[in-house]
Design a protein around this motif. Sequence first.
Motif, short mmCIF file in Angstrom:
data_model
loop_
_atom_site.label_atom_id
_atom_site.label_comp_id
_atom_site.label_asym_id
_atom_site.label_seq_id
_atom_site.Cartn_x
_atom_site.Cartn_y
_atom_site.Cartn_z
N CYS A 13 -17.62 0.14 -15.84
CA CYS A 13 -17.64 0.64 -17.22
C CYS A 13 -16.23 0.94 -17.69
CB CYS A 13 -18.49 1.90 -17.34
SG CYS A 13 -20.22 1.69 -16.86
N GLN B 135 -22.24 5.84 -20.47
CA GLN B 135 -21.29 5.59 -19.39
C GLN B 135 -21.76 6.26 -18.09
OE1 GLN B 135 -17.55 7.63 -19.63
NE2 GLN B 135 -16.42 5.92 -18.70
N GLU B 136 -22.21 7.50 -18.18
CA GLU B 136 -22.71 8.21 -17.01
C GLU B 136 -23.94 7.50 -16.44
OE1 GLU B 136 -23.38 12.31 -17.80
OE2 GLU B 136 -21.35 12.67 -18.57
N GLN C 149 -22.71 4.21 -14.71
CA GLN C 149 -21.71 4.38 -13.67
C GLN C 149 -22.33 4.17 -12.29
OE1 GLN C 149 -18.61 5.49 -15.22
NE2 GLN C 149 -17.76 4.47 -13.44
#
Length: 712
Positions: free
Chosen positions: A652, A643-644, A647
């Motif tokens: 997301c 996710q990071e 991003q």
Amino acid sequence: MTDDTNCIEVVTLTPLAQRFSYRCRTPLPEPGCRVHVPFGRGERIAIVTGSSPCPEGVQIKDVRTVLDQQPLLPKALQALLEFGSNYYHYPLGGAWATALPARLCQGEPLPTPKPELWKLRSDATLPQSGWGLRQSELLQRLRRGNLRMTELGSGDRQRIRQFLAAGWIEAARESPRLHETPLTLRPEQQQAVAAIRAACGFQPFLLDGVTSSGKTEVYLQSMEPLLLAGKQVLLLVPEIALIGQTYERCVQRFGATAVAVYHSGQGDAERLRVWERARSGSLSILLGTRSALFVPLARPGLLIVDEEHDPSYKQQSGWLYSARDLGLRRAQLEELPIVLASATPALESLYNRQCGRYADLRLRERASAQNIPQIEILPLRKKRLLGGLDPSLLSACAETLASGQQALFFLNRRGYAPALLCHDCGHVPHCRRCSAPLTWHRRQARLRCHHCGWEAPVPQRCPSCGGDGMNGIGMGTEGLEQFLQERFPNIPILRVDRDEVHTPRQLAERLQAIRSTRPAILLGTQMLSKGHHFPDVTLVGIVDVDQGLYSADFRAGERLAQTVIQVAGRSGRGDAPGRVLLQSHLPEHPLLLALQSGDYGTAAAQLLRERQQAGLPPLRALALLQAEAQRVEPVYAFLHAAQEYFQGSLDCSGPVPALLERRAGFHRAYLWLESTSRPLLQQVLGASMPQIPSLPGARRVRWSLDVDPQNF
């Protein structure tokens, strides 16, 4: 310094992303040929993808053997695999392994096609004398027309070999011919056939036809001029269960030698034989399931995707491709018309029609004299049910049977009961490996998990409190069958689900029993809901749809609408009018009200508006990054890292647990990756996927990427 002119680039027939270079001491094989190469401490079969400069300062191993003199697949299908590998972000070697018959992946040689038909050569010089009696008889038969091998005795086969060695005969290819007179088309069918026949080059059609509107006849008459001109047709169906009656229709119209079947239920030898027949051009119609999409055709003329909405066209393991969507790409690469057909088209297809990407063909009338039956909703709240059924549904069933007709009950849940419940303490036995209750199969006295297959004996006493109040809750097809047998003891009950029917042969036998038994009760799951023609069914009872109305899966409403319309379409296909009764505790639900008229289009338009408001596919592009592990912590650690990473590039959502959070001992969760632009989604995924294996926690989980997911 190495000689780069003799280096080839290959992919192994495995899900490895890397391409490897080998030196070839013989003339370079073309892309699409197989080679036998040393690999690590062993050997592998690999596919040549091109030539490349050999890396300097690196010792390059030699190819052991070149297995093919010509590519296995034409350039268009090689390009299709390259496209599918890139679009679904799956290694090209794994895509090739999916596309080829297993025996070719194991390095076996291509089979030599055996001629099935012989003819006299037009330039043959035949001796005027010296003929034996049997030779003369065989010669006269050849002069009258082509001879099939199956028409020859053992002695004649030897004489055929002698004639061939002498150069008097040659193999012949039988052109398809009409074996029956085509049916008379209604005006809207005529328009559809005319449009498909007139198509030149790539042209996608959406054939949106109500159940029993004669879509198969449109297929047959659309392909007729192509087949008579020597072209070939690929006709895809979503499941093996739907092949039988389509195969029979094709054989009745064009003859058995013109049609062949290709699916995963066949043995490896049979699949390779059919594959080679299609590749060499000795068959005219190839009828198959998802994997048939990659079978090469010598003279392709038309692609047809029947029941195009069906989620079975999406592969659920390994290479997660959609056969329907790649079928469109194949048609584009081979410059062919393609027909996507359904009574309940997918919302993606309806959206593409709305955007002008698909030509619009509609069949609104049934082939029979009967209209599409209205759907009557039976409210269940505060009613006293009998065996889970509304008394008015049982009365309608009794009337149907008394008139000598058939009644069909649809319940998409196998087993005797969905779960066991202890009346004393409320304990429900769950699967040890999945986050799901065990289904009670009373006949086998087993509790079975329908997700991983784990099973256990039915406990005599509650494992939690030791009480003897274990009872089934809810009802499956086995439980409903028992109730109906007690209610209608003299009526045959023909059940069709995966517990009763395990093979295509068993299914064919059960379908034949349905066609020949009146009166009768038909009972089944999805296996009965689509594609089958039951002219004696005049009543359909849909037992339980409420579970699909509030599912967390955003496609659940679409699936429910398709199922209801498809099941309802089994009623009233013959001379007698049909009736459809649907039980629900939520009779005022907007989706059920939209379906009451039996018109799928109204409900689909409503669902499409909801998708637009929620920003969901097909209005947005979606991919799921899926992860699973035997411990839950690594799953979320990896997905949070992903996710990071994404991003700022994509929208997301998550990580979120899978709808079935634990399956076969593995904890499962997803990360949603979305974009309003499909090219942007593909661009970001293409640049990012090589980096995913190096994210924190990636080595501690099993992960995969699903582009355009269909199931959750």
